[in-house]
Motif scaffolding. Structure first.
Motif, short mmCIF file in Angstrom:
data_model
loop_
_atom_site.label_atom_id
_atom_site.label_comp_id
_atom_site.label_asym_id
_atom_site.label_seq_id
_atom_site.Cartn_x
_atom_site.Cartn_y
_atom_site.Cartn_z
N VAL A 1 7.15 29.10 47.30
CA VAL A 1 6.50 28.09 48.30
C VAL A 1 7.47 28.50 49.53
O VAL A 1 8.42 28.24 49.62
N LEU B 1 7.53 26.70 53.09
CA LEU B 1 7.02 25.51 53.91
C LEU B 1 6.94 26.01 55.29
O LEU B 1 7.57 26.92 55.90
N GLN C 1 1.03 17.32 48.25
CA GLN C 1 0.90 18.12 49.19
C GLN C 1 1.47 19.44 49.17
O GLN C 1 0.88 20.48 49.32
N LEU C 2 2.44 19.31 48.60
CA LEU C 2 3.48 20.56 48.76
C LEU C 2 3.88 21.37 47.15
O LEU C 2 4.23 22.43 47.23
#
Length: 197
Positions: free
Chosen positions: A92, A94, A81-82
């Motif tokens: 990234v 979140l 997913q991440l």
């Protein structure tokens, strides 16, 4: 943030069941069906929200021969997913509902009639330093049940490019820890020998 997300998506009573199945229960267990009306109170003190629902799934465990196997993790891994890419050129970021956040879930597994638990897998801790921490505890519960407590903490909301490999490695270790399984075996029937007359 979680309460805000619930208030945003659960205003309309008719849309609650589908949203809960898709975004709350579906990520943990496949084939979940919410059985009754979803109760929601978004006006609790200090900005909190309360959500009540009851659901069932016929996919909570899988069969392996005569045994039952109960997966403890989400249906999709954190890394996929991440952090699906081996390398990144951009940071990234979140979403607010994920970081910073502490997510604690407790699962009670009750053996169905005719089954007993095999040796329980070990729990553990994956400490990610500034990224957060993942904790899995698996212990015997009341009346022969098994208690599983999962804690996932995301502390850092923005992962820079230079920290990405270390962060991705931590997520992969989290997945290995959180996706352990509890196995149930058919109960052994014992026969008592009758004394000779």
């Amino acid at each position: 943030d979680a309460a805000f997300e619930l208030r945003t998506n659960l205003v309309e009573p008719d849309a609650r069941r589908q949203w809960v199945e898709q975004y709350l229960t579906g990520k943990w267990v496949a084939g979940v069906e919410v059985e009754n009306d979803v109760g929601f109170d978004g006006n609790m003190p200090q900005g909190a929200a309360k959500l009540l629902y009851q659901a069932q799934s016929r996919n909570i465990a899988r069969r392996e021969g005569a045994e039952l196997v109960v997966p403890l993790g989400e249906t999709v891994t954190f890394a996929s997913q991440l952090a699906p890419l081996p390398q990144r050129k951009l940071p990234v970021v979140l979403p607010a509902y994920l970081a910073p956040r502490r997510d604690m879930r407790t699962l009670t597994i009750v053996a169905p009639t005719g089954y007993e638990f095999a040796e329980l897998p070990p729990g553990g801790v994956e400490n990610g330093g500034e990224f957060g921490k993942a904790i899995l505890e698996i212990t015997p519960g009341d009346a022969g049940s098994v208690l599983v407590k999962r804690t996932v903490i995301f502390d850092l909301s923005t992962i820079s490019v230079d920290k990405y490999p270390k962060w991705r490695n931590w997520l992969q270790r989290d997945d290995a820890l959180m996706h352990r399984t509890v196995r149930l075996l058919p109960e052994k029937t014992t026969t008592t020998a009758k004394p000779n007359p």
